[in-house]
Motif scaffolding. Sequence first.
Motif, PDB file in Angstrom:
ATOM      1  N   GLU A 189       0.804  -1.225   0.000  1.00  0.00           N
ATOM      2  CA  GLU A 189       0.000   0.000   0.000  1.00  0.00           C
ATOM      3  C   GLU A 189       0.837   1.275   0.000  1.00  0.00           C
ATOM      4  O   GLU A 189       0.593   2.190  -0.785  1.00  0.00           O
ATOM      5  CB  GLU A 189      -0.936   0.003   1.209  1.00  0.00           C
ATOM      6  CG  GLU A 189      -1.934   1.154   1.197  1.00  0.00           C
ATOM      7  CD  GLU A 189      -2.911   1.067   2.355  1.00  0.00           C
ATOM      8  OE1 GLU A 189      -4.092   1.395   2.153  1.00  0.00           O
ATOM      9  OE2 GLU A 189      -2.487   0.658   3.461  1.00  0.00           O
ATOM     10  N   ARG A 190       1.844   1.345   0.865  1.00  0.00           N
ATOM     11  CA  ARG A 190       2.638   2.567   0.959  1.00  0.00           C
ATOM     12  C   ARG A 190       3.397   2.825  -0.338  1.00  0.00           C
ATOM     13  O   ARG A 190       3.522   3.969  -0.770  1.00  0.00           O
ATOM     14  CB  ARG A 190       3.606   2.484   2.139  1.00  0.00           C
ATOM     15  CG  ARG A 190       4.506   3.701   2.256  1.00  0.00           C
ATOM     16  CD  ARG A 190       5.171   3.798   3.600  1.00  0.00           C
ATOM     17  NE  ARG A 190       4.259   4.290   4.627  1.00  0.00           N
ATOM     18  CZ  ARG A 190       4.661   4.799   5.788  1.00  0.00           C
ATOM     19  NH1 ARG A 190       5.942   4.845   6.079  1.00  0.00           N
ATOM     20  NH2 ARG A 190       3.787   5.237   6.667  1.00  0.00           N
ATOM     21  N   GLU A 191       3.882   1.773  -0.985  1.00  0.00           N
ATOM     22  CA  GLU A 191       4.596   1.944  -2.248  1.00  0.00           C
ATOM     23  C   GLU A 191       3.640   2.382  -3.354  1.00  0.00           C
ATOM     24  O   GLU A 191       4.019   3.137  -4.253  1.00  0.00           O
ATOM     25  CB  GLU A 191       5.341   0.659  -2.616  1.00  0.00           C
ATOM     26  CG  GLU A 191       6.488   0.355  -1.662  1.00  0.00           C
ATOM     27  CD  GLU A 191       7.190  -0.948  -1.970  1.00  0.00           C
ATOM     28  OE1 GLU A 191       7.243  -1.338  -3.148  1.00  0.00           O
ATOM     29  OE2 GLU A 191       7.694  -1.581  -1.024  1.00  0.00           O
ATOM     30  N   GLN A 192       2.394   1.915  -3.298  1.00  0.00           N
ATOM     31  CA  GLN A 192       1.399   2.395  -4.254  1.00  0.00           C
ATOM     32  C   GLN A 192       1.213   3.901  -4.114  1.00  0.00           C
ATOM     33  O   GLN A 192       1.121   4.615  -5.111  1.00  0.00           O
ATOM     34  CB  GLN A 192       0.054   1.696  -4.022  1.00  0.00           C
ATOM     35  CG  GLN A 192      -0.022   0.261  -4.484  1.00  0.00           C
ATOM     36  CD  GLN A 192      -1.444  -0.276  -4.402  1.00  0.00           C
ATOM     37  OE1 GLN A 192      -2.391   0.377  -4.821  1.00  0.00           O
ATOM     38  NE2 GLN A 192      -1.584  -1.473  -3.858  1.00  0.00           N
ATOM     39  N   ARG A 218      13.742   8.193   2.934  1.00  0.00           N
ATOM     40  CA  ARG A 218      12.858   7.029   3.039  1.00  0.00           C
ATOM     41  C   ARG A 218      11.967   6.921   1.804  1.00  0.00           C
ATOM     42  O   ARG A 218      11.720   5.828   1.298  1.00  0.00           O
ATOM     43  CB  ARG A 218      12.002   7.145   4.307  1.00  0.00           C
ATOM     44  CG  ARG A 218      11.052   5.960   4.518  1.00  0.00           C
ATOM     45  CD  ARG A 218      11.798   4.660   4.574  1.00  0.00           C
ATOM     46  NE  ARG A 218      10.894   3.525   4.764  1.00  0.00           N
ATOM     47  CZ  ARG A 218      11.152   2.316   4.320  1.00  0.00           C
ATOM     48  NH1 ARG A 218      12.283   2.065   3.644  1.00  0.00           N
ATOM     49  NH2 ARG A 218      10.304   1.324   4.530  1.00  0.00           N
ATOM     50  N   VAL A 219      11.485   8.044   1.313  1.00  0.00           N
ATOM     51  CA  VAL A 219      10.687   8.034   0.082  1.00  0.00           C
ATOM     52  C   VAL A 219      11.522   7.501  -1.079  1.00  0.00           C
ATOM     53  O   VAL A 219      11.047   6.711  -1.897  1.00  0.00           O
ATOM     54  CB  VAL A 219      10.161   9.445  -0.239  1.00  0.00           C
ATOM     55  CG1 VAL A 219       9.456   9.454  -1.601  1.00  0.00           C
ATOM     56  CG2 VAL A 219       9.204   9.926   0.827  1.00  0.00           C
ATOM     57  N   CYS A 220      12.781   7.926  -1.144  1.00  0.00           N
ATOM     58  CA  CYS A 220      13.681   7.447  -2.190  1.00  0.00           C
ATOM     59  C   CYS A 220      13.841   5.935  -2.098  1.00  0.00           C
ATOM     60  O   CYS A 220      13.831   5.237  -3.118  1.00  0.00           O
ATOM     61  CB  CYS A 220      15.033   8.137  -2.059  1.00  0.00           C
ATOM     62  SG  CYS A 220      16.233   7.654  -3.314  1.00  0.00           S
ATOM     63  N   GLN A 221      13.977   5.408  -0.880  1.00  0.00           N
ATOM     64  CA  GLN A 221      14.101   3.962  -0.688  1.00  0.00           C
ATOM     65  C   GLN A 221      12.848   3.231  -1.167  1.00  0.00           C
ATOM     66  O   GLN A 221      12.927   2.212  -1.869  1.00  0.00           O
ATOM     67  CB  GLN A 221      14.348   3.648   0.787  1.00  0.00           C
ATOM     68  CG  GLN A 221      15.690   4.119   1.315  1.00  0.00           C
ATOM     69  CD  GLN A 221      15.760   4.066   2.828  1.00  0.00           C
ATOM     70  OE1 GLN A 221      14.825   3.608   3.503  1.00  0.00           O
ATOM     71  NE2 GLN A 221      16.872   4.527   3.382  1.00  0.00           N
ATOM     72  N   LEU A 222      11.692   3.754  -0.788  1.00  0.00           N
ATOM     73  CA  LEU A 222      10.430   3.135  -1.191  1.00  0.00           C
ATOM     74  C   LEU A 222      10.263   3.165  -2.710  1.00  0.00           C
ATOM     75  O   LEU A 222       9.767   2.202  -3.314  1.00  0.00           O
ATOM     76  CB  LEU A 222       9.258   3.847  -0.514  1.00  0.00           C
ATOM     77  CG  LEU A 222       9.133   3.648   0.999  1.00  0.00           C
ATOM     78  CD1 LEU A 222       8.090   4.600   1.572  1.00  0.00           C
ATOM     79  CD2 LEU A 222       8.768   2.203   1.327  1.00  0.00           C
ATOM     80  N   HIS A 223      10.682   4.261  -3.313  1.00  0.00           N
ATOM     81  CA  HIS A 223      10.582   4.374  -4.768  1.00  0.00           C
ATOM     82  C   HIS A 223      11.484   3.351  -5.446  1.00  0.00           C
ATOM     83  O   HIS A 223      11.072   2.666  -6.392  1.00  0.00           O
ATOM     84  CB  HIS A 223      10.957   5.793  -5.205  1.00  0.00           C
ATOM     85  CG  HIS A 223      10.883   6.006  -6.684  1.00  0.00           C
ATOM     86  ND1 HIS A 223      11.989   5.978  -7.499  1.00  0.00           N
ATOM     87  CD2 HIS A 223       9.822   6.234  -7.503  1.00  0.00           C
ATOM     88  CE1 HIS A 223      11.610   6.184  -8.743  1.00  0.00           C
ATOM     89  NE2 HIS A 223      10.315   6.342  -8.775  1.00  0.00           N
TER      90      HIS A 223
END
Length: 237
Positions: A189-192, A218-223
């Motif tokens: 979900e968070r990556e979506q 953290r956003v960069c990691q998730l991306h």
Amino acid sequence: MYTAKGQLDANAMLKQYSPLVRRLAHQMIAKLPANVEIDDLIQVGMIGLNDAMSRFDSEQGVQFETFATQRIRGAMLDELRGSDWMSRGGRRQQREIETAVHKLEQKLGRAPQESEIAEAMGMSLTQYQEVLGKVRGTQLVYLEDMSGDEGGDDYLDRHVSNEDANPLSMLQDHRMREALVEAIKNLPEREQYVMSMYYEHDMNLKEIAAVLKVTESRVCQLHSQSIARLRVKLREW
């Protein structure tokens, strides 16, 4: 377009055909990864236009625009083939992540968690997240992934070099978009959320971080992790 001495007027030609360079650059970049800069394509395209002007021979029975289009597009393709968009080390680490994701998906029957991917790669969670930050996944498709099975035409030849896409290529592109949409739906979900905000709503990392109440890193990691998951799915497609 000729001077009083019967020679091509270079300044007039550049003025008339520079819009052609920009048009070809925009057509090409629409099928390329987001980290390719339009200004870079335009710059090398102008070099191709200059080359066309110096080589054009009206006695060959070819219109200048046709001849120039080939030279401009050729210059852009040469530049793209010569560019190393990601370091070899970064590309290797990205593929190691993708391999781990693929094996875990086959084993677990679901999207693996970060901790599970880290363990499969023999890393601590912190080490794995540091790698995600370094690779900064930006490309859903690498050119070398898209070469023909028999070593024939590569991705650039089949998808970028031709202004008029053939029906088969158009069908393949449509199917790929459908596969991509479906793959995004299956992300955690968070990556979506990250992919939606980044690509659909054109939000930058700082804005996404504020919404999710996490750091930009953290956003960069998730991306990066999302890109790895999507590339696994698209390779299956």
